[in-house]
Design an enzyme around this catalytic site. Structure first.
Site, PDB file in Angstrom:
ATOM      1  CB  CYS A 121      -7.051   2.148 -41.943  1.00  0.00           C
ATOM      2  SG  CYS A 121      -6.496   0.539 -41.343  1.00  0.00           S
ATOM      3  CB  CYS A 123      -6.336  -2.599 -44.013  1.00  0.00           C
ATOM      4  SG  CYS A 123      -7.924  -1.738 -43.962  1.00  0.00           S
ATOM      5  CB  CYS A 131      -4.313  -1.817 -39.948  1.00  0.00           C
ATOM      6  SG  CYS A 131      -5.915  -2.612 -40.267  1.00  0.00           S
ATOM      7  CE  LYS A 196     -11.573  -1.547 -37.410  1.00  0.00           C
ATOM      8  NZ  LYS A 196     -10.765  -1.006 -38.514  1.00  0.00           N
ATOM      9  NE  ARG A 206     -11.743  -7.958 -42.394  1.00  0.00           N
ATOM     10  CZ  ARG A 206     -11.446  -8.684 -41.334  1.00  0.00           C
ATOM     11  NH1 ARG A 206     -11.463 -10.006 -41.423  1.00  0.00           N
ATOM     12  NH2 ARG A 206     -11.134  -8.103 -40.195  1.00  0.00           N
ATOM     13  NE  ARG A 218      -7.163  -6.008 -41.061  1.00  0.00           N
ATOM     14  CZ  ARG A 218      -7.998  -5.940 -42.097  1.00  0.00           C
ATOM     15  NH1 ARG A 218      -9.299  -6.009 -41.891  1.00  0.00           N
ATOM     16  NH2 ARG A 218      -7.555  -5.798 -43.324  1.00  0.00           N
ATOM     17  CD  GLU A 234      -7.267   0.785 -27.175  1.00  0.00           C
ATOM     18  OE1 GLU A 234      -6.822   1.917 -27.489  1.00  0.00           O
ATOM     19  OE2 GLU A 234      -6.712  -0.277 -27.529  1.00  0.00           O
ATOM     20  CE  LYS A 249     -15.704  -0.867 -38.532  1.00  0.00           C
ATOM     21  NZ  LYS A 249     -14.673  -0.493 -39.514  1.00  0.00           N
ATOM     22  CB  SER A 275     -20.166  -4.434 -43.957  1.00  0.00           C
ATOM     23  OG  SER A 275     -19.229  -5.263 -43.279  1.00  0.00           O
ATOM     24  CE1 TYR A 314     -20.946   0.830 -45.829  1.00  0.00           C
ATOM     25  CE2 TYR A 314     -21.469  -0.354 -43.806  1.00  0.00           C
ATOM     26  CZ  TYR A 314     -20.535   0.145 -44.693  1.00  0.00           C
ATOM     27  OH  TYR A 314     -19.191  -0.045 -44.446  1.00  0.00           O
TER      28      TYR A 314
END
Length: 325
Positions: A121, A123, A131, A196, A206, A218, A234, A249, A275, A314
């Site tokens: 990506c 971004c 992006c 997404k 971010r 976005r 998609e 996501k 996140s 994470y």
């Protein structure tokens, strides 16, 4: 009591050994992918304030961290790069000596058995934080495809085992597949961020990736959180263009989407425990409001139960430790 039902559901819940024998959904370290942020221009790990325990890694220390990850049995990492310089077309994203390209070569030399996956990506690399390429305040879909494909190719040439386009431009999976095949990389898989969503759960990321848009948002290319039929379209398009794995996501607020995608297609499904989901649990645990380990295991089990085959999270190192105990 003679009329009490013969079936007593509590019989197999009496102790942990019985519960484990009849458990329907299992977490395994083999299912985990650990995201890592690699930054240019730093000498020490830089803590991310909104993601306790997560840092930006300098290139020089990245190998040692991935060796630790490998020692826990985690099979794969997903790399995100933070370049020293940004421009309108994200040129460091596809530079042969870009931060991610260097990181891939280092890891494949130092920790060759770990699968190195890369986010594709623009971004993190553009000065505007979007992006794709911008013209007159609009993200240009088709013009962005060639840059994204070049980015993916540069990653694979550096040694990446899998590329993961996350930009949500229409046709990007096909563009990447075509260019990789053209250069002899027919065996390199693509994990598409297929569904997404334009989510509020991305805020801490971010900060971690330095990718906040400098204007607008976005929503013109990421999905409306209200739509699930569109998510299935998609997925179908990405499969038709050559995706080998599809992704949903975020994960936690989209368990129904994961379930519907699971019932809709036979491809492996990844789910990104993003996140904001991580930071909410960490914040509540730091306040003493929840039992972190119990909540994390419950959340990740729920994502697996919904139908995900692999988990990008994470929490991967922590869970790998807990599963050993």
């Amino acid at each position: 009591m003679s009329n009490f039902p013969m079936v007593r559901m509590r019989r197999t819940r009496q102790n942990e050994r019985l519960r484990a024998l009849v458990r329907e959904t299992h977490l395994s370290v083999d299912q985990f992918i650990y995201p890592l942020f690699v930054a240019e221009g730093i000498q020490e790990p830089q803590p991310i304030s909104s993601m306790p325990g997560i840092v930006q890694w300098p290139l020089e220390l990245l190998g040692r961290e991935v060796e630790r990850i490998a020692s826990l049995g985690i099979p794969a990492v997903l790399l995100f790069g933070i370049p020293g310089e940004k421009d309108a077309v994200g040129s460091q994203a596809y530079a042969s000596e870009g931060i991610i390209q260097q990181a891939i070569r280092l890891l494949k030399a130092q920790v060759p058995d770990v699968l190195v996956m890369t986010d594709v990506c623009l971004c993190e690399y553009t000065d505007h934080g979007h992006c794709g390429v911008i013209h007159n305040g609009t993200v240009e879909n088709d013009e962005s495809l060639s840059l994204l494909a070049q980015m993916a190719l540069s990653h694979v040439e550096a040694g990446a085992d899998l590329v993961a386009p996350s930009d949500m431009m229409d046709g990007r999976v096909g563009a990447i597949r075509h260019l990789l095949d053209e250069h002899g990389f027919q065996q390199t898989p693509i994990m598409a961020y297929s569904a997404k969503f334009a989510s509020g759960f991305y805020g801490p990321f971010r900060e971690a990736a330095g990718s906040t848009p400098q204007f607008g948002d976005r929503r013109s290319y990421q999905m409306d959180p209200a739509n699930v039929r569109e998510a299935l379209r998609e997925v179908d398009l990405d499969i038709a263009e050559g995706a080998d794995v599809v992704m949903v996501k975020p994960a936690l607020a989209y368990l129904d989407v994961i379930r519907q995608v699971r019932e809709h297609c036979s491809l492996p499904i990844a789910a990104y425990n993003v996140s904001g989901e991580y930071s909410m649990i960490k914040a509540a645990a730091q306040q003493g409001w929840i039992d972190e380990q119990r909540i994390v295991m419950e959340v990740l089990t729920g994502i697996r139960r919904a139908g995900a085959d692999m988990l990008i999270t994470y929490f991967a190192p922590d869970v790998a430790q807990w599963l050993r105990e």
